[in-house]
Design an enzyme around this catalytic site. Structure first.
Site, PDB file in Angstrom:
ATOM      1  N   SER A 115       0.824  -1.199   0.000  1.00 47.61           N
ATOM      2  CA  SER A 115       0.000   0.000   0.000  1.00 47.61           C
ATOM      3  C   SER A 115       0.864   1.257   0.000  1.00 47.61           C
ATOM      4  O   SER A 115       1.902   1.319   0.657  1.00 47.61           O
ATOM      5  CB  SER A 115      -0.894   0.007   1.246  1.00 47.61           C
ATOM      6  OG  SER A 115      -1.520   1.266   1.390  1.00 47.61           O
ATOM      7  N   TYR A 139      -2.629   5.999  -4.926  1.00 46.01           N
ATOM      8  CA  TYR A 139      -3.706   6.906  -5.307  1.00 46.01           C
ATOM      9  C   TYR A 139      -3.054   8.021  -6.114  1.00 46.01           C
ATOM     10  O   TYR A 139      -2.072   8.612  -5.648  1.00 46.01           O
ATOM     11  CB  TYR A 139      -4.385   7.491  -4.064  1.00 46.01           C
ATOM     12  CG  TYR A 139      -5.064   6.467  -3.195  1.00 46.01           C
ATOM     13  CD1 TYR A 139      -6.342   6.009  -3.515  1.00 46.01           C
ATOM     14  CD2 TYR A 139      -4.447   5.936  -2.067  1.00 46.01           C
ATOM     15  CE1 TYR A 139      -6.980   5.057  -2.723  1.00 46.01           C
ATOM     16  CE2 TYR A 139      -5.079   4.985  -1.271  1.00 46.01           C
ATOM     17  CZ  TYR A 139      -6.345   4.552  -1.612  1.00 46.01           C
ATOM     18  OH  TYR A 139      -6.979   3.608  -0.837  1.00 46.01           O
ATOM     19  N   THR A 165      -5.498   2.810  -7.533  1.00 47.61           N
ATOM     20  CA  THR A 165      -6.829   2.656  -6.933  1.00 47.61           C
ATOM     21  C   THR A 165      -7.712   3.814  -7.373  1.00 47.61           C
ATOM     22  O   THR A 165      -7.418   4.986  -7.090  1.00 47.61           O
ATOM     23  CB  THR A 165      -6.719   2.580  -5.401  1.00 47.61           C
ATOM     24  OG1 THR A 165      -5.840   1.506  -5.070  1.00 47.61           O
ATOM     25  CG2 THR A 165      -8.088   2.342  -4.774  1.00 47.61           C
ATOM     26  N   LYS A 246      -7.416  -0.706 -10.043  1.00 43.73           N
ATOM     27  CA  LYS A 246      -8.157  -1.313  -8.917  1.00 43.73           C
ATOM     28  C   LYS A 246      -9.393  -0.478  -8.586  1.00 43.73           C
ATOM     29  O   LYS A 246      -9.312   0.750  -8.494  1.00 43.73           O
ATOM     30  CB  LYS A 246      -7.247  -1.383  -7.687  1.00 43.73           C
ATOM     31  CG  LYS A 246      -7.925  -1.911  -6.424  1.00 43.73           C
ATOM     32  CD  LYS A 246      -6.910  -2.136  -5.310  1.00 43.73           C
ATOM     33  CE  LYS A 246      -7.524  -2.752  -4.073  1.00 43.73           C
ATOM     34  NZ  LYS A 246      -8.203  -1.786  -3.204  1.00 43.73           N
ATOM     35  N   HIS A 270     -13.487  -2.064  -2.690  1.00 41.57           N
ATOM     36  CA  HIS A 270     -12.629  -1.593  -1.599  1.00 41.57           C
ATOM     37  C   HIS A 270     -13.052  -2.241  -0.274  1.00 41.57           C
ATOM     38  O   HIS A 270     -12.970  -1.627   0.797  1.00 41.57           O
ATOM     39  CB  HIS A 270     -12.700  -0.061  -1.499  1.00 41.57           C
ATOM     40  CG  HIS A 270     -11.446   0.596  -0.997  1.00 41.57           C
ATOM     41  ND1 HIS A 270     -10.630   1.372  -1.771  1.00 41.57           N
ATOM     42  CD2 HIS A 270     -10.878   0.611   0.234  1.00 41.57           C
ATOM     43  CE1 HIS A 270      -9.620   1.840  -1.054  1.00 41.57           C
ATOM     44  NE2 HIS A 270      -9.737   1.388   0.181  1.00 41.57           N
TER      45      HIS A 270
HETATM   46  C1  LIG Z   1      -7.708  -1.792   6.846  1.00 43.66           C
HETATM   47  C2  LIG Z   1      -7.767  -1.688   5.355  1.00 43.66           C
HETATM   48  C3  LIG Z   1      -6.931  -0.812   4.701  1.00 43.66           C
HETATM   49  C4  LIG Z   1      -6.963  -0.708   3.317  1.00 43.66           C
HETATM   50  N1  LIG Z   1      -6.081   0.112   2.695  1.00 43.66           N
HETATM   51  C5  LIG Z   1      -6.081   0.178   1.350  1.00 43.66           C
HETATM   52  C6  LIG Z   1      -5.116   0.957   0.680  1.00 43.66           C
HETATM   53  O1  LIG Z   1      -4.257   1.583   1.294  1.00 43.66           O
HETATM   54  N2  LIG Z   1      -5.187   1.011  -0.673  1.00 43.66           N
HETATM   55  C7  LIG Z   1      -6.131   0.330  -1.399  1.00 43.66           C
HETATM   56  O2  LIG Z   1      -6.159   0.400  -2.617  1.00 43.66           O
HETATM   57  N3  LIG Z   1      -7.028  -0.461  -0.773  1.00 43.66           N
HETATM   58  C8  LIG Z   1      -7.020  -0.552   0.574  1.00 43.66           C
HETATM   59  N4  LIG Z   1      -7.909  -1.373   1.191  1.00 43.66           N
HETATM   60  C9  LIG Z   1      -8.833  -2.197   0.380  1.00 43.66           C
HETATM   61  C10 LIG Z   1      -8.210  -3.564   0.049  1.00 43.66           C
HETATM   62  O3  LIG Z   1      -7.177  -3.442  -0.894  1.00 43.66           O
HETATM   63  C11 LIG Z   1      -9.233  -4.536  -0.536  1.00 43.66           C
HETATM   64  O4  LIG Z   1      -9.886  -3.928  -1.621  1.00 43.66           O
HETATM   65  C12 LIG Z   1     -10.267  -5.038   0.445  1.00 43.66           C
HETATM   66  O5  LIG Z   1      -9.756  -5.126   1.759  1.00 43.66           O
HETATM   67  C13 LIG Z   1     -10.738  -6.419  -0.006  1.00 43.66           C
HETATM   68  O6  LIG Z   1     -11.697  -6.927   0.807  1.00 43.66           O
HETATM   69  P1  LIG Z   1     -11.432  -7.997   1.993  1.00 43.66           P
HETATM   70  O7  LIG Z   1     -10.847  -7.232   3.107  1.00 43.66           O
HETATM   71  O8  LIG Z   1     -12.818  -8.489   2.242  1.00 43.66           O
HETATM   72  O9  LIG Z   1     -10.525  -9.098   1.487  1.00 43.66           O
HETATM   73  C14 LIG Z   1      -7.891  -1.490   2.575  1.00 43.66           C
HETATM   74  C15 LIG Z   1      -8.726  -2.384   3.237  1.00 43.66           C
HETATM   75  C16 LIG Z   1      -8.672  -2.497   4.613  1.00 43.66           C
HETATM   76  C17 LIG Z   1      -9.570  -3.486   5.282  1.00 43.66           C
HETATM   77  O1  LIG Z   2      -8.422   2.535   4.806  1.00 40.24           O
HETATM   78  C1  LIG Z   2      -8.481   2.366   3.578  1.00 40.24           C
HETATM   79  O2  LIG Z   2      -9.328   1.606   3.067  1.00 40.24           O
HETATM   80  C2  LIG Z   2      -7.592   3.055   2.680  1.00 40.24           C
HETATM   81  O3  LIG Z   2      -7.700   2.796   1.528  1.00 40.24           O
HETATM   82  C3  LIG Z   2      -6.575   4.043   3.112  1.00 40.24           C
HETATM   83  C4  LIG Z   2      -6.176   5.024   2.245  1.00 40.24           C
HETATM   84  C5  LIG Z   2      -5.252   5.976   2.630  1.00 40.24           C
HETATM   85  C6  LIG Z   2      -4.713   5.932   3.886  1.00 40.24           C
HETATM   86  C7  LIG Z   2      -5.076   4.953   4.747  1.00 40.24           C
HETATM   87  C8  LIG Z   2      -6.001   4.004   4.359  1.00 40.24           C
END
Ligand SMILES: Cc1cc2nc3c(=O)[nH]c(=O)nc-3n(C[C@H](O)[C@H](O)[C@H](O)COP(=O)(O)O)c2cc1C
Ligand SMILES: O=C(O)C(=O)c1ccccc1
Length: 374
Positions: A115, A139, A165, A246, A270
């Site tokens: 990430s 992003y 994303t 994504k 997401h």
């Molecule tokens: C705590 C958390 C943080 C996330 N941070 C990001 C991120 O920084 N960038 C991003 O593209 N998606 C982020 N996502 C989305 C995940 O990439 C993903 O799309 C999603 O968690 C998939 O679903 P699942 O948790 O049911 O497997 C985050 C998801 C969670 C739960």
């Molecule tokens: O929490 C998230 O889902 C996420 O995508 C994110 C994006 C930027 C900073 C921290 C988390």
């Protein structure tokens, strides 16, 4: 993760048990940040529930032999069709954070998507896990030059692809976090990829807690509703890396993504953290797969918790799936070994389910093996 996890339970045998162990160890505010979603969390629940509504129809007596779940992804092998979705803030779950996740990914032979909001700099993630296949998620930032510098930094660190994303023109409204007052990382943690001028070499601390500070001020991550396909084109032109888009849910956007030269598409809502009431990812997959017509690989994330979920997604047109929260649960429950356990459980379940479906490999999975049951 040997014997007990947090004194709570013996070795977990399901991802659900890993989550229970993680929940017992995590600060409840951080648990809510990881588990939660936007609004009423309709989409969070839908992602898992939709898999349960689909059945698998095994084929018999096909003489397929033992199953091997390996696949090819962006021209290189992956030992299983499950990659690690990009999730922020791994050091909230474990002091080694993204280093531990990357080591487990490398040992399992799969891809980790790092990430942009990782709490270990992408260079240090790569250094901690030689041989890991890393992709870098970002992003698009309104400061296009910064976006390009960050993409080049990821490329130099050894990342093979950029995962852009696109589902976040604004940050989702996560009511658990609002209620808990969770706005920022604790003082000792930073988004280490957001430094404008990172220092050279890994930043090792001298005290008890590892200090990842590489120097330089940390920028905020900006989500900008003005960004468009033109900004994606500019990033693609400025970097040699393949781009994985994504957050695609609408088939028309899948077609546009192809026109804009993406190397792969990730069907994703997401994890229900952006727009609530987006349908379950698995229910969106068939139309997106049809729209791409096999021109590029399609990945899917959201609600994958079982090997049978993986098979359903592959049968309906995905090349691979990604898991987000299960990896965070593994990390919180047992660090690197906990993530390894999550990947090992999924691998064993995928192998078993493939064999029971009469398939020697993911290539044998076809849409006729999936039946809607209600
Ligand atoms: C705590 C958390 C943080 C996330 N941070 C990001 C991120 O920084 N960038 C991003 O593209 N998606 C982020 N996502 C989305 C995940 O990439 C993903 O799309 C999603 O968690 C998939 O679903 P699942 O948790 O049911 O497997 C985050 C998801 C969670 C739960
Ligand atoms: O929490 C998230 O889902 C996420 O995508 C994110 C994006 C930027 C900073 C921290 C988390």
């Amino acid at each position: 993760m040997n014997g007990t996890m947090g004194g709570v339970a013996a070795e977990p045998w399901t991802l659900r048990e890993v989550e229970a162990a993680a929940r017992a160890r995590l600060d409840p505010v951080h648990y809510d940040y990881f588990a939660g979603g936007a609004g009423d969390e309709v989409t969070v629940r839908a992602n898992e529930a939709a898999f349960a509504r689909l059945g698998l129809l095994p084929r018999v007596l096909r003489g397929a032999g033992p199953a091997d779940p390996a696949i090819t992804l962006l021209g290189r092998p992956a030992a299983l069709p499950v990659v690690i979705a990009p999730t922020a803030f791994h050091r909230l779950a474990d002091p080694e954070g993204e280093r531990a996740t990357a080591r487990a990914a490398a040992a399992a032979g799969t891809v980790m998507i790092v990430s942009m909001a990782s709490t270990v700099a992408v260079e240090d993630v790569a250094a901690a896990a030689p041989g890991a296949r890393l992709w870098f998620q970002l992003y698009l930032q309104p400061d296009a030059d910064f976006t390009v510098r960050l993409a080049r930094r990821a490329a130099r660190a050894g990342c093979e692809a950029l995962v852009v994303t696109a589902d976040s023109p604004v940050f989702g409204r996560r009511e658990r976090d609002l209620r808990n007052g969770f706005h920022d990382l604790p003082g000792h943690l930073r988004c280490e990829n957001l430094r404008d001028d990172p220092g050279e070499g890994p930043g090792e601390g001298t005290g008890g807690e590892r200090d990842d500070d590489r120097g330089g001020p940390v920028r905020p991550i900006v989500m900008d509703p003005r960004l468009s396909w033109a900004d994606l084109d500019r990033l693609r032109a400025a970097t040699g890396l393949p781009i994985v888009l994504k957050g695609v849910t609408h088939p028309a956007d899948a077609r546009l993504a192809l026109e804009h030269g993406v190397a792969a598409i990730m069907v994703s809502n997401h994890g229900g953290r952006q727009l609530d009431t987006v349908p379950a990812a698995i229910d969106l997959l068939p139309d997106v797969a049809a729209a791409t017509g096999g021109a590029v690989p399609v990945l899917l994330d959201g609600g994958v918790r079982r090997g049978t979920d993986v098979l359903k997604a592959l049968a309906l047109g995905a090349t691979a799936v990604a898991v987000g929260r299960p990896v965070l649960w593994g990390l919180a429950a047992g660090g690197e070994a906990g993530v390894a356990r999550v990947l090992a459980l999924l691998r064993a379940e995928v192998e078993q389910a493939l064999t029971l479906c009469g398939c020697a490999s993911p290539a044998g999975l076809t849409p006729d093996l999936v039946r809607r049951t209600c």
